[in-house]
Design an enzyme around this catalytic site. Structure first.
Site: not given
Ligand code: SAH
Length: 215
Positions: A63
């Site tokens: 993010s």
């Molecule tokens: N805060 C993280 C953001 C990652 S992007 C960072 O800074 O790296 C969002 C993440 O949510 C992705 O890795 C995706 O695989 C995950 N995701 C999407 N839907 C999800 C769900 N239902 N349960 C768990 N993870 C999920």
């Protein structure tokens, strides 16, 4: 090129966070401390402190720093709270929450990311973060209730299990909306019920799972 990452983080804090109104000193300190570049592949290190998300594999992104800070601030953490994160991704947000003193339970749906991130967090010494592989829209009931819940991907609606797993009082912070049109929402659960606040526009990857968007 040799980059001074400490200086790059200080610049990020001033130019991207303070200038946009993030003012919780604990959040600013945590953002100045977490080595964001180490959550990325080394080819991306030069760009790690830029004002944008970056790819982390599996079509997902780390993010934008401002969004991480805004969500952390919106949770209103004072230290030693229990927080659930949905969407571990790179682990960067979990590390920031951990620096804020929280015990973090983070759920990631993509196993490959969860395994890689578990290893990175452990090598960096973030022992207060636990990662589960699964659908985070169902929460992580075993460790509930939580003082705060944060979703790092955009949801079509309020995932009910996450509200149920919140303490009273407690905050759920998440982006709601479609691909190009999302609002950051804060739900406050207290004795009188549930209140919804809108914290501005944002842009996240889509949430999958039972209460997410269909795959
Ligand atoms: N805060 C993280 C953001 C990652 S992007 C960072 O800074 O790296 C969002 C993440 O949510 C992705 O890795 C995706 O695989 C995950 N995701 C999407 N839907 C999800 C769900 N239902 N349960 C768990 N993870 C999920």
């Amino acid at each position: 090129m040799i980059i001074d990452y400490v200086q790059a983080r200080e610049r990020m804090v001033q130019e991207q966070l303070v200038s946009r109104g993030i003012n919780d000193p604990r959040v600013l300190r945590a953002m100045a401390k977490v080595p964001r570049h180490l959550f990325l592949e080394s080819e991306l290190w030069d760009d790690a402190y830029g004002d944008h998300p970056l790819p982390i594999g599996a079509d997902q992104t780390i993010s934008q720093p401002y969004m991480v800070a805004l969500m952390a601030e919106a949770l209103g953490l004072k230290g030693a709270e229990k927080v659930l994160e949905v969407g571990t991704g790179s682990g960067y947000t979990a590390a920031v929450l951990s620096e804020l003193g929280a015990e973090v339970f983070s759920v990631e749906i993509v196993e490959e990311l969860a395994l890689k991130t578990r290893a990175i967090l452990s090598s960096l010494g973030y022992r207060s973060v636990s990662i589960l592989v699964g659908d985070g829209t169902l929460g992580w009931e075993e460790h509930s209730p939580y003082d705060g819940v944060v979703i790092s991907a955009a949801a079509p609606c309020i995932p009910r299990p996450l509200v149920e797993q919140l303490k009273i009082p407690g905050h759920l912070v998440f982006p709601m909306g479609e691909k190009e049109l999302q609002t950051l929402v804060r739900i406050r659960k207290d004795k009188t019920g549930i209140r919804e606040e809108y914290l501005g526009e944002c842009l996240f990857v889509k949430l999958r799972g039972r209460y997410g968007w269909e795959d």
